[in-house]
Design a protein around this motif. Structure first.
Motif, short mmCIF file in Angstrom:
data_model
loop_
_atom_site.label_atom_id
_atom_site.label_comp_id
_atom_site.label_asym_id
_atom_site.label_seq_id
_atom_site.Cartn_x
_atom_site.Cartn_y
_atom_site.Cartn_z
N ILE A 349 0.84 -1.21 0.00
CA ILE A 349 0.00 0.00 0.00
C ILE A 349 0.87 1.25 0.00
O ILE A 349 0.62 2.21 -0.75
CB ILE A 349 -0.95 -0.02 1.21
CG1 ILE A 349 -2.04 -1.08 1.01
CG2 ILE A 349 -1.60 1.35 1.43
CD1 ILE A 349 -2.93 -1.29 2.21
N GLU A 350 1.90 1.27 0.82
CA GLU A 350 2.80 2.44 0.85
C GLU A 350 3.50 2.62 -0.48
O GLU A 350 3.71 3.75 -0.95
CB GLU A 350 3.82 2.27 1.98
CG GLU A 350 3.22 2.31 3.38
CD GLU A 350 2.55 3.64 3.71
OE1 GLU A 350 2.95 4.67 3.14
OE2 GLU A 350 1.61 3.64 4.54
N ALA A 351 3.88 1.52 -1.13
CA ALA A 351 4.55 1.61 -2.42
C ALA A 351 3.61 2.17 -3.49
O ALA A 351 4.03 2.97 -4.35
CB ALA A 351 5.05 0.23 -2.84
N SER A 356 2.04 6.78 -7.01
CA SER A 356 1.10 7.81 -7.44
C SER A 356 1.66 9.20 -7.20
O SER A 356 1.53 10.10 -8.06
CB SER A 356 -0.23 7.64 -6.70
OG SER A 356 -1.16 8.63 -7.05
N ALA A 357 2.32 9.38 -6.06
CA ALA A 357 2.87 10.70 -5.72
C ALA A 357 3.96 11.13 -6.69
O ALA A 357 4.17 12.34 -6.91
CB ALA A 357 3.40 10.68 -4.29
N GLU A 388 -7.55 4.89 2.48
CA GLU A 388 -6.18 5.38 2.59
C GLU A 388 -5.62 5.76 1.22
O GLU A 388 -4.96 6.80 1.06
CB GLU A 388 -5.32 4.31 3.25
CG GLU A 388 -3.92 4.73 3.58
CD GLU A 388 -3.14 3.67 4.35
OE1 GLU A 388 -1.92 3.84 4.49
OE2 GLU A 388 -3.76 2.68 4.80
N LEU A 389 -5.87 4.94 0.22
CA LEU A 389 -5.40 5.24 -1.12
C LEU A 389 -6.10 6.48 -1.69
O LEU A 389 -5.47 7.35 -2.30
CB LEU A 389 -5.63 4.04 -2.04
CG LEU A 389 -4.81 2.78 -1.75
CD1 LEU A 389 -5.25 1.64 -2.66
CD2 LEU A 389 -3.33 3.04 -1.90
N HIS A 390 -7.41 6.54 -1.49
CA HIS A 390 -8.18 7.69 -2.00
C HIS A 390 -7.67 8.99 -1.37
O HIS A 390 -7.51 10.00 -2.08
CB HIS A 390 -9.66 7.49 -1.67
CG HIS A 390 -10.54 8.64 -2.06
ND1 HIS A 390 -10.91 8.88 -3.36
CD2 HIS A 390 -11.10 9.62 -1.31
CE1 HIS A 390 -11.68 9.95 -3.41
NE2 HIS A 390 -11.81 10.43 -2.18
N ALA A 391 -7.37 8.97 -0.08
CA ALA A 391 -6.87 10.16 0.60
C ALA A 391 -5.51 10.58 0.04
O ALA A 391 -5.15 11.77 0.10
CB ALA A 391 -6.77 9.91 2.10
N ALA A 392 -4.77 9.62 -0.49
CA ALA A 392 -3.45 9.92 -1.07
C ALA A 392 -3.54 10.30 -2.55
O ALA A 392 -2.51 10.48 -3.20
CB ALA A 392 -2.53 8.72 -0.91
N GLY A 393 -4.76 10.41 -3.08
CA GLY A 393 -4.94 10.82 -4.47
C GLY A 393 -4.94 9.69 -5.47
O GLY A 393 -4.89 9.94 -6.68
N VAL A 394 -4.99 8.43 -5.02
CA VAL A 394 -5.02 7.29 -5.92
C VAL A 394 -6.46 7.03 -6.36
O VAL A 394 -7.34 6.86 -5.51
CB VAL A 394 -4.45 6.02 -5.23
CG1 VAL A 394 -4.54 4.82 -6.17
CG2 VAL A 394 -3.02 6.25 -4.78
N PRO A 395 -6.76 6.99 -7.66
CA PRO A 395 -8.11 6.67 -8.11
C PRO A 395 -8.51 5.25 -7.70
O PRO A 395 -7.77 4.29 -7.96
CB PRO A 395 -8.03 6.79 -9.64
CG PRO A 395 -6.84 7.67 -9.88
CD PRO A 395 -5.87 7.34 -8.79
#
Length: 502
Positions: A349-351, A356-357, A388-395
């Motif tokens: 998940i972190e990767a 994405s970043a 968690e992914l959505h909050a990081a900007g991942v669709p």
């Protein structure tokens, strides 16, 4: 006298606690059986095909399905002359009813194996499977019984040889309960998985949450060896699930076979899979190498395909390492598509967030974790992970399920330069599936982006993501968004400790 009794009781309790802790630690870190956690070399491959089973709702509100995986499995079994090896996690008709229009996969595979064994008496046919199909020895399986009676080797995986997925329970179970075994004629408790009754010992072993979760097939096909690795189970109640598979021929099929010999060996059936297949394969290749180019692999064109298409067999933590390398190796502008039934592995998940970043075009399609054979689930782990992914900007999008599951386990990386990379197989993206706990098999395909298997995988993901032509395969993130911090930390605790079924 009373002080002596109290002191003795304290020593006994202390000894029991220390024994439990030592057993839990040992079961968590003990050496793996030989041949597991495999990372084979990339091998040239022929006849590579991506296969998918899809269930979706149309604009008319009706359910539609398009299935290919077990049709191909049945075709490959029906033409085998020397060897058939299957390793399948769920191989039963538990939970299936005629009213649900389930496909009788377990019966179809059983009949196909028996019919081929009868037609080719010299055929070696082996099924490796998980004890869950007998509820850990608590019930008898009519399918497995019929296979054995037909002369087909059935290997029940020796799960206690694996590391503990749930050490908090397994530390106790190995001390108190394993020695008692099980029996299929003394059940007195309801069978939560299907018909009949089971013993308490079945439930005590089930709580270990260990599994041979692999789903593979290896057969001879003419003068070559063919392998198929999938996320699909020959389980009637799973027959409407979305699933993916990769079929391939060439040396990687024998790497796949070697990985299954390891399971048969530590499960007490070391001679079940003959060791002569390497010689048969190499002999066939030498004979074909002496043929003129016009008769061999369709000449230079086929040789070029072999040079550009490569397959690698991965098991257990080898899958984790390949997934992490694929994500970490993604550069800005690359496309990274993930479709998976369970996503919970923290490092992965972190990767994905980091990719994405830095500008990788990431899309993640998740099962909403609400449907489990008639039982409504609470969305863990995918909804907290999706948050968690959505909050990081991942669709993120959710599969639009109606009783079935979005059961694929797939990562597709299409870089701006260089070969595309596809990883598919049995392993969910969780600690249990990727950190040397369950038995798992996936394959990694490297090929140019215009190769049919890569384009088919991309088309599958696009159909699921974009809902073309009135399909309703997926839903926007907001549909199953879960803001609960309680469920988020519940998922984190369950993932870290193994107190879960994912």
């Amino acid at each position: 006298m009373k002080k002596v009794v109290v002191k003795t009781a304290k020593w006994i309790i202390a000894l029991a606690v220390v024994s439990y802790m030592l057993m839990a630690i040992w079961q968590s870190y003990k050496p793996l059986p030989k041949g597991l956690s495999q990372r084979d070399a990339l091998q040239p491959a022929m006849d590579v095909a991506f296969l998918a089973d899809e269930t979706w709702t149309g604009a008319d509100g009706r359910r539609h399905r398009d299935q290919a995986i077990f049709d191909e499995v049945l075709r490959l079994i029906a033409q085998a002359d020397r060897l058939v090896v299957l390793d399948m996690f769920l191989f039963n008709d538990f939970g299936a009813t005629a009213d649900d229009a389930f496909r009788p996969l377990s019966r179809q595979i059983t009949q196909a194996l028996i019919q081929r064994q009868a037609a080719v008496p010299g055929l070696t046919a082996v099924l490796i499977t998980d004890p869950i199909n007998t509820v850990y020895g608590g019930v008898s399986s009519s399918h497995l019984k019929a296979l054995r009676e037909a002369g087909i080797e059935v290997v029940m995986t020796d799960l206690p040889r694996l590391r503990a997925s749930n050490p908090a329970w397994s530390g106790f179970w190995h001390l108190c309960c394993r020695v008692f075994g099980n029996t299929n004629d003394a059940g007195w408790l309801p069978n939560a998985l299907g018909d009949g009754r089971v013993t308490l010992r079945s439930y005590l072993q089930l709580l270990n949450f260990s599994a041979n979760h692999r789903k593979i097939l290896v057969v001879d096909e003419g003068e070559q060896w063919t392998g198929l690795v999938t996320s699909a189970n020959p389980h009637d109640a799973s027959s409407l699930h979305d699933n993916v598979a990769l079929r391939f021929s060439g040396p990687a099929a024998l790497d796949l076979l070697d990985s299954e010999r390891a399971v048969a060996d530590f499960s007490g059936a070391g001679e079940a899979i003959p060791a002569t297949t390497d010689a048969i394969f190499n002999g066939a290749q030498r004979e074909r190498a002496q043929e003129p180019p016009s008769n061999r692999e369709r000449g230079p064109v086929r040789a070029q395909v072999r040079a550009q298409v490569r397959v690698q067999v991965l098991t257990e933590s080898g899958i984790r390492d390949a997934l992490l390398a694929a994500v970490a190796g993604s550069a800005p502008g690359d496309r990274l598509d993930i479709a998976v039934f369970y996503l919970a592995h923290r490092e992965l998940i972190e990767a994905v967030k980091a990719a994405s970043a830095r500008g990788v075009k990431v899309r993640v399609l998740l099962d909403p974790n609400r449907d489990a054979f008639g039982i409504e689930k609470n969305g863990i782990p995918n909804r907290p992970a999706g948050r968690e992914l959505h909050a990081a900007g991942v669709p993120v999008r959710w599969c639009n399920t109606h009783g079935e599951q979005c059961h694929a386990k797939m990562l597709l990386r299409r870089p701006q330069e260089g070969p595309a990379e596809l990883i598919v197989g049995s392993a969910n993206f969780t600690r249990r599936n990727l950190d040397d706990l369950n038995l798992e098999t996936s394959v990694r395909l490297l090929a140019s982006s215009d190769r049919p298997a890569i384009t088919a995988a991309g088309a599958f993901f696009e159909r699921e993501w974009s809902n073309p032509r009135g399909r309703r395969s997926s839903l926007p993130y907001a549909h199953f968004a879960d803001p609960s911090w309680r469920r988020y930390w519940q998922y984190r605790l369950m993932e870290a400790t193994g107190l879960s079924t994912f």
